[in-house]
Design an enzyme around this catalytic site. Structure first.
Site, PDB file in Angstrom:
ATOM      1  N   HIS A 166     -42.121 -14.086  26.651  1.00  0.00           N
ATOM      2  CA  HIS A 166     -41.860 -12.958  25.744  1.00  0.00           C
ATOM      3  C   HIS A 166     -43.019 -11.971  25.929  1.00  0.00           C
ATOM      4  CE1 HIS A 166     -40.183 -16.387  23.348  1.00  0.00           C
ATOM      5  NE2 HIS A 166     -39.316 -15.519  22.869  1.00  0.00           N
ATOM      6  N   ASP A 186     -46.117 -12.913  24.023  1.00  0.00           N
ATOM      7  CA  ASP A 186     -46.820 -14.134  24.451  1.00  0.00           C
ATOM      8  C   ASP A 186     -48.007 -13.805  25.338  1.00  0.00           C
ATOM      9  OD1 ASP A 186     -44.601 -15.482  23.447  1.00  0.00           O
ATOM     10  OD2 ASP A 186     -43.734 -15.869  25.425  1.00  0.00           O
ATOM     11  N   GLU A 190     -28.675 -15.441  23.903  1.00  0.00           N
ATOM     12  CA  GLU A 190     -28.885 -16.881  23.647  1.00  0.00           C
ATOM     13  C   GLU A 190     -28.299 -17.241  22.280  1.00  0.00           C
ATOM     14  OE1 GLU A 190     -32.867 -18.298  24.537  1.00  0.00           O
ATOM     15  OE2 GLU A 190     -32.691 -19.790  22.946  1.00  0.00           O
ATOM     16  N   HIS A 208     -29.474 -25.640  20.154  1.00  0.00           N
ATOM     17  CA  HIS A 208     -28.716 -24.655  19.383  1.00  0.00           C
ATOM     18  C   HIS A 208     -27.243 -25.061  19.328  1.00  0.00           C
ATOM     19  CE1 HIS A 208     -31.805 -21.258  20.527  1.00  0.00           C
ATOM     20  NE2 HIS A 208     -32.372 -22.311  19.948  1.00  0.00           N
ATOM     21  N   ASP A 257     -31.735 -23.074  28.461  1.00  0.00           N
ATOM     22  CA  ASP A 257     -33.007 -23.488  27.863  1.00  0.00           C
ATOM     23  C   ASP A 257     -32.860 -24.978  27.575  1.00  0.00           C
ATOM     24  OD1 ASP A 257     -33.768 -20.838  27.769  1.00  0.00           O
ATOM     25  OD2 ASP A 257     -34.199 -20.812  25.626  1.00  0.00           O
ATOM     26  N   ASP A 298     -34.243 -26.929  14.847  1.00  0.00           N
ATOM     27  CA  ASP A 298     -34.488 -26.746  16.279  1.00  0.00           C
ATOM     28  C   ASP A 298     -35.843 -27.405  16.593  1.00  0.00           C
ATOM     29  OD1 ASP A 298     -34.090 -25.747  18.806  1.00  0.00           O
ATOM     30  OD2 ASP A 298     -34.545 -23.664  18.310  1.00  0.00           O
ATOM     31  N   ASP A 349     -36.880 -28.497  19.380  1.00  0.00           N
ATOM     32  CA  ASP A 349     -37.393 -28.050  20.693  1.00  0.00           C
ATOM     33  C   ASP A 349     -38.139 -29.150  21.434  1.00  0.00           C
ATOM     34  OD1 ASP A 349     -36.526 -25.378  20.636  1.00  0.00           O
ATOM     35  OD2 ASP A 349     -38.270 -24.740  19.481  1.00  0.00           O
ATOM     36  N   ASP A 351     -37.505 -24.724  27.186  1.00  0.00           N
ATOM     37  CA  ASP A 351     -37.845 -24.063  25.922  1.00  0.00           C
ATOM     38  C   ASP A 351     -38.186 -25.176  24.930  1.00  0.00           C
ATOM     39  OD1 ASP A 351     -38.208 -22.359  23.875  1.00  0.00           O
ATOM     40  OD2 ASP A 351     -36.150 -21.671  23.720  1.00  0.00           O
TER      41      ASP A 351
END
Ligand code: XLS
Ligand code: NI
Ligand code: NI
Length: 438
Positions: free
Chosen positions: A101, A104, A232, A271, A296, A307, A309, A339
């Site tokens: 991003h 980031d 996404e 997701h 991802d 989430d 992750d 991700d």
């Protein structure tokens, strides 16, 4: 060079009998599977945000990782230290791609002009890092959900001045992605949704989103970016209702705004499960609509409803997903990015390597399993036979538009058949998958 990863040697493929936890057991980049190398199939990417930006904080406590590049100030010097660490990590892991991003990689900015200056300052450094290596950019994106200005949404914000800031971020992030040779550009609508309908004009917000994505597509063509744009999907978190709920919802949105040939999807399994879908369902829906883009690859926790992750580790789930990905023709501009973040107690440099090595090995195995399933044709052969009636006779005539409802009904009267139900063979097919998961 940051020095933080100095004690880790470059990760090599050592084969499945190796005891070395810092080696690949299955991911052999140059091994051919169905005519392409593993690396070409999987196009694996490290995500900048979870791996280098997150410091281990959660809603109950602060950072736990103590990375040397996480100072108190998110200034240019800190951004450069993080960049050094990130590329040092990439050099050792040997991943072919990365993704980021805008926020980031850059020093924190408060005003639009500061955003442009700070982003430009780090881009030159990123370009220099990439120029001296083989690594490529899988995709770029703009973070339009963390800053308090986005608390009521990004492009769906009630305030057009906020949307103007979004336009600036997307313009610059897409141009940066283009400049760095990225394959895709992702739009994750973190706060494109609402928490309560009582303060929300849903139709107005949907139209803003439609117009904004159209503007992003127009900009892509204007600057000559040849990569893909992907939305996404995610059903909720952080907002209660998100407009990009799942693949089917995104497709409906794209059709409404005439964008279905321009924009695809970046699917995330965690997701999918939050939306009540399986990972492979989302992949196959995207294939069916012709909007499959990228993945991802993370996972949720079966007992937690958010989430989480986590790095993927479910071989059966990922074999199924890879099977449908390969069946749809595999990745083109897309790829497999992690991700995913290590757990908060996994605070050492080694933990970042264990996580990525595990994910890459898992996908390599899943790829080989999926290729085996494709090559055996047991599943596809069954499905083909099941639908064979549509290649001839009334099946074919109905689908080509030759028959009206009454003519189709007449066919039933004419044959006077009461068709026998035929077994769906679910357990048999599941056994085929179980035997293929190795
Ligand atoms: C959050 C999303 C996010 C996107 C990129 O749930 O997965 O990390 O992938 O903005
Ligand atoms: Ni994601
Ligand atoms: Ni996510």
């Amino acid at each position: 060079m940051s020095g933080y990863f100095n004690h880790i040697d470059p990760i090599k493929f050592e084969g499945k009998d190796s005891d070395n936890p810092l080696a690949f057991k299955y991911y052999d980049a140059n091994k051919k599977v169905m005519g392409k190398t593993m690396a070409e199939h999987l196009r694996m990417a490290v995500c900048y945000w979870h791996t280098f930006c997150w410091d281990g904080f959660d809603v109950f406590g602060g950072g736990t990782f103590d990375r040397p590049w996480h100072g108190n100030n998110n200034d240019q010097a800190a951004a450069e230290a993080k960049l050094d660490a990130a590329f040092d990590f990439f050099d050792r892991l040997g991943n072919d791609f990365w993704c980021f991003h805008d926020t980031d990689v850059m020093a924190a900015a408060n005003t639009p002009r500061e955003h442009v200056e700070n982003f430009a300052a780090i881009l030159d450094k990123i370009e220099a890092k990439m120029d001296s290596r083989d690594i490529k950019l899988l995709w770029g994106t703009a973070n339009m959900f963390s800053h308090p200005r986005y608390m009521a949404g990004a492009s769906t914000n009630p305030n057009p001045d906020v949307v103007a800031f979004c336009a600036l971020q997307v313009q610059k992030a897409m141009e940066a992605t283009h400049r760095l040779g990225g394959s895709g550009y992702v739009l994750w609508g973190g706060r494109e949704g609402y928490d309560t309908i009582l303060n929300t004009n849903v139709k107005q917000e949907m139209e803003q989103l439609g117009r904004f994505v159209t503007m992003a597509v127009e900009h892509k063509h204007k600057i000559g970016f040849k990569g893909d744009i992907w939305i996404e999907p995610k059903p909720h978190e952080p907002t209660k209702h998100q407009y990009d709920r799942d693949v089917a919802t995104v497709y409906g949105f794209l059709k409404e705004y005439g964008l279905e040939k321009e924009v695809g999807v970046n699917i995330e399994p965690n997701h999918a499960t939050l939306a009540g879908n399986s990972f492979e369902h989302e992949v196959e829906m995207a294939n069916a609509f012709g909007i499959f883009g990228s993945i991802d690859f993370n996972r949720g926790d079966p007992q937690n409803g958010w989430d989480t992750d986590q790095f993927p580790n479910d071989l059966r789930e990922n074999t199924m997903a890879l099977y449908y990905i390969l069946k749809g023709g595999g990745f083109k501009n897309g790829g497999a990015n992690f991700d995913a973040k290590v757990r908060r107690q996994s605070r050492d440099a080694e933990d970042l390597f264990y996580a990525h090595i595990g994910g890459m090995d898992l996908l390599a195995r899943a790829l080989e399993n999926a290729a085996g399933l494709i090559e055996s044709e047991k599943l596809s052969g069954f499905v083909q036979d099941r639908y064979a009636g549509w290649d001839k006779g009334i099946g074919k005539d109905m689908m080509s538009g030759k028959l009206s409802l009454s003519e189709m009904a007449d066919a039933a009267l004419k044959s006077n058949l009461s068709p026998e139900p035929i077994s769906g063979r679910q357990e048999h097919l599941e056994n085929i998958v179980t035997l293929a998961v190795k």
